[in-house]
Design a protein around this motif. Structure first.
Motif, PDB file in Angstrom:
ATOM      1  N   ASN A   1       0.733  -1.278   0.021  1.00 46.66           N
ATOM      2  CA  ASN A   1       0.064   0.130  -0.064  1.00 46.66           C
ATOM      3  C   ASN A   1       0.866   1.334   0.078  1.00 46.66           C
ATOM      4  OD1 ASN A   1      -2.567  -1.359   0.098  1.00 46.66           O
ATOM      5  ND2 ASN A   1      -1.942  -1.795   2.301  1.00 46.66           N
ATOM      6  N   THR A   2       2.098   1.071   0.101  1.00 50.09           N
ATOM      7  CA  THR A   2       2.966   2.283   0.265  1.00 50.09           C
ATOM      8  C   THR A   2       4.055   2.150  -0.943  1.00 50.09           C
ATOM      9  OG1 THR A   2       2.925   2.299   2.708  1.00 50.09           O
ATOM     10  CG2 THR A   2       4.819   3.406   1.547  1.00 50.09           C
ATOM     11  N   PRO A   3       4.370   3.209  -1.839  1.00 53.78           N
ATOM     12  CA  PRO A   3       5.016   3.086  -2.725  1.00 53.78           C
ATOM     13  C   PRO A   3       6.645   2.732  -2.567  1.00 53.78           C
ATOM     14  CG  PRO A   3       4.027   4.965  -2.953  1.00 53.78           C
ATOM     15  CD  PRO A   3       3.594   4.502  -1.525  1.00 53.78           C
ATOM     16  N   GLY A   4       6.977   1.659  -3.269  1.00 49.12           N
ATOM     17  CA  GLY A   4       8.432   1.145  -3.064  1.00 49.12           C
ATOM     18  C   GLY A   4       8.958   0.346  -4.168  1.00 49.12           C
ATOM     19  N   VAL A   5      10.495   0.302  -4.375  1.00 50.05           N
ATOM     20  CA  VAL A   5      11.016  -0.368  -5.343  1.00 50.05           C
ATOM     21  C   VAL A   5      12.258  -1.246  -4.447  1.00 50.05           C
ATOM     22  CG1 VAL A   5      12.626  -0.308  -7.124  1.00 50.05           C
ATOM     23  CG2 VAL A   5      10.623   1.277  -6.933  1.00 50.05           C
ATOM     24  N   SER A   6      12.277  -2.444  -4.815  1.00 51.81           N
ATOM     25  CA  SER A   6      13.481  -3.289  -4.145  1.00 51.81           C
ATOM     26  C   SER A   6      14.525  -3.524  -5.414  1.00 51.81           C
ATOM     27  CB  SER A   6      12.902  -4.473  -3.530  1.00 51.81           C
ATOM     28  OG  SER A   6      12.273  -5.240  -4.702  1.00 51.81           O
ATOM     29  N   MET A   7      15.898  -4.112  -5.120  1.00 51.20           N
ATOM     30  CA  MET A   7      16.515  -4.313  -6.327  1.00 51.20           C
ATOM     31  C   MET A   7      17.585  -5.596  -5.701  1.00 51.20           C
ATOM     32  SD  MET A   7      19.645  -2.230  -7.620  1.00 51.20           S
ATOM     33  CE  MET A   7      20.692  -2.573  -6.244  1.00 51.20           C
ATOM     34  N   GLN A   8      18.071  -6.359  -6.438  1.00 52.19           N
ATOM     35  CA  GLN A   8      18.637  -7.478  -6.592  1.00 52.19           C
ATOM     36  C   GLN A   8      19.645  -7.362  -7.843  1.00 52.19           C
ATOM     37  OE1 GLN A   8      15.274  -8.568  -6.364  1.00 52.19           O
ATOM     38  NE2 GLN A   8      15.416  -7.995  -4.299  1.00 52.19           N
ATOM     39  N   ALA A   9      21.084  -7.493  -7.742  1.00 51.73           N
ATOM     40  CA  ALA A   9      22.077  -7.497  -8.371  1.00 51.73           C
ATOM     41  C   ALA A   9      22.988  -8.513  -8.578  1.00 51.73           C
ATOM     42  CB  ALA A   9      22.740  -5.986  -8.485  1.00 51.73           C
ATOM     43  N   GLU A  10      23.449  -8.976  -9.839  1.00 51.13           N
ATOM     44  CA  GLU A  10      24.649  -9.795  -9.675  1.00 51.13           C
ATOM     45  C   GLU A  10      25.539  -9.400 -11.061  1.00 51.13           C
ATOM     46  OE1 GLU A  10      25.166 -14.356 -11.213  1.00 51.13           O
ATOM     47  OE2 GLU A  10      23.990 -14.187  -9.468  1.00 51.13           O
ATOM     48  N   GLY A  11      26.596  -9.459 -11.026  1.00 52.83           N
ATOM     49  CA  GLY A  11      27.578  -8.936 -12.091  1.00 52.83           C
ATOM     50  C   GLY A  11      28.665 -10.233 -12.292  1.00 52.83           C
ATOM     51  N   ASP A  12      29.256 -10.042 -13.612  1.00 52.91           N
ATOM     52  CA  ASP A  12      30.266 -10.883 -14.293  1.00 52.91           C
ATOM     53  C   ASP A  12      31.185  -9.848 -14.764  1.00 52.91           C
ATOM     54  OD1 ASP A  12      29.334 -10.068 -16.743  1.00 52.91           O
ATOM     55  OD2 ASP A  12      28.355 -12.229 -16.861  1.00 52.91           O
ATOM     56  N   SER A  13      32.060 -10.364 -15.646  1.00 53.40           N
ATOM     57  CA  SER A  13      33.260  -9.631 -16.004  1.00 53.40           C
ATOM     58  C   SER A  13      32.608  -8.457 -17.103  1.00 53.40           C
ATOM     59  CB  SER A  13      34.189 -10.661 -17.167  1.00 53.40           C
ATOM     60  OG  SER A  13      33.339 -11.200 -18.065  1.00 53.40           O
ATOM     61  N   SER A  14      31.520  -8.388 -17.623  1.00 50.82           N
ATOM     62  CA  SER A  14      31.131  -7.401 -18.365  1.00 50.82           C
ATOM     63  C   SER A  14      29.724  -6.773 -18.303  1.00 50.82           C
ATOM     64  CB  SER A  14      31.338  -7.930 -20.031  1.00 50.82           C
ATOM     65  OG  SER A  14      30.163  -9.036 -20.124  1.00 50.82           O
ATOM     66  N   HIS A  15      28.922  -7.621 -17.275  1.00 53.31           N
ATOM     67  CA  HIS A  15      27.527  -7.204 -17.316  1.00 53.31           C
ATOM     68  C   HIS A  15      27.157  -7.193 -15.743  1.00 53.31           C
ATOM     69  CE1 HIS A  15      27.755  -8.584 -21.250  1.00 53.31           C
ATOM     70  NE2 HIS A  15      26.984  -7.702 -21.640  1.00 53.31           N
ATOM     71  N   VAL A  16      25.837  -6.315 -15.504  1.00 58.31           N
ATOM     72  CA  VAL A  16      25.321  -6.467 -14.405  1.00 58.31           C
ATOM     73  C   VAL A  16      23.797  -6.714 -14.387  1.00 58.31           C
ATOM     74  CG1 VAL A  16      24.565  -5.344 -11.922  1.00 58.31           C
ATOM     75  CG2 VAL A  16      26.841  -4.989 -12.873  1.00 58.31           C
ATOM     76  N   TYR A  17      23.403  -7.854 -13.720  1.00 63.60           N
ATOM     77  CA  TYR A  17      21.894  -8.282 -14.017  1.00 63.60           C
ATOM     78  C   TYR A  17      21.036  -7.711 -12.771  1.00 63.60           C
ATOM     79  CZ  TYR A  17      24.603 -11.187 -17.252  1.00 63.60           C
ATOM     80  OH  TYR A  17      25.341 -11.788 -18.277  1.00 63.60           O
ATOM     81  N   LEU A  18      20.051  -6.889 -13.236  1.00 66.49           N
ATOM     82  CA  LEU A  18      19.265  -6.408 -12.142  1.00 66.49           C
ATOM     83  C   LEU A  18      17.732  -6.443 -12.273  1.00 66.49           C
ATOM     84  CD1 LEU A  18      21.239  -2.816 -13.145  1.00 66.49           C
ATOM     85  CD2 LEU A  18      21.566  -3.976 -11.075  1.00 66.49           C
TER      86      LEU A  18
END
Length: 208
Positions: free
Chosen positions: A117-134
């Motif tokens: 009921n409250t505006p929100g955003v979460s994030m998970q991230a994982e990277g390798d040698s050339s990218h970050v997956y978000l």
């Protein structure tokens, strides 16, 4: 997790200026045999043509419609990049990453850790040698979510949104960032902003 990140960017702008030749032609100021009746006829025709142009309705410019989240079925897999897949159920978001393609991870929307009921955003991230997956959840905002922007150490990345049918009040966002060597750190992402269809902030996450 130790990551080495790489990003290549280039831009090119090419401009061309073309010259335009003009020519002038002399026209007699008055035809030698023109009559008053002919002059009146010409004036009447010109007035009629002007009236037709004035009465012709202008075609309205096509109005662009803001994008909305992609609606997916429960359990439907969305491939963001090889090995990076996401899917939703009524319980939350599942995803895999290239380093763990056979070990799905999960974030719940029903375990009480988020207030939908409250505006929100979460994030998970994982990277390798050339990218970050978000990826992450968004929820609780007013209006209809439309787009997501991720502010990183290498610039702004535009991601995508997915939701289940029926306006559940939450969804998932995802993006893949190409990054420069040496950019990898736990504060690589500084902000995630989800906008609504009117361009206003639907929900936002500030990390620094």
């Amino acid at each position: 997790m130790k990551r080495t990140l790489k990003f290549l960017a280039c831009a090119a702008v090419v401009a061309a200026v073309a010259g335009t030749a003009t020519a002038a032609y002399a026209v007699p100021a008055k035809a030698p045999h023109a009559t008053v009746a002919q002059a009146g006829t010409a004036q009447t025709q010109a007035a009629s043509a002007a009236k037709v142009r004035a009465s012709t309705p202008l075609r309205p410019t096509a109005k662009k419609t803001a994008p909305t989240p992609r609606v997916v079925a429960s359990g439907e897999h969305v491939t963001a990049a090889p090995g990076f897949e996401l899917w939703l159920t009524a319980e939350g978001k599942y995803w895999t990453t290239p380093s763990m393609p056979d070990e799905p991870q999960f974030r719940s929307v029903v375990d009480g850790n988020i207030d939908r009921n409250t505006p929100g955003v979460s994030m998970q991230a994982e990277g390798d040698s050339s990218h970050v997956y978000l990826s992450g959840l968004y929820y609780g905002g007013k209006g209809t979510a439309s787009s997501v922007e991720v502010e990183t150490a290498d610039g702004t990345v535009h991601g995508k949104l997915i939701e289940l049918p029926g306006k559940p009040g939450w969804g998932a966002w995802y993006a893949v960032a190409d990054v420069k060597p040496g950019s990898g750190s736990w504060d690589y992402v500084s902000r995630v902003t989800v906008h609504d269809t009117k361009g206003k902030i639907y929900a936002q996450l500030k990390l620094r």
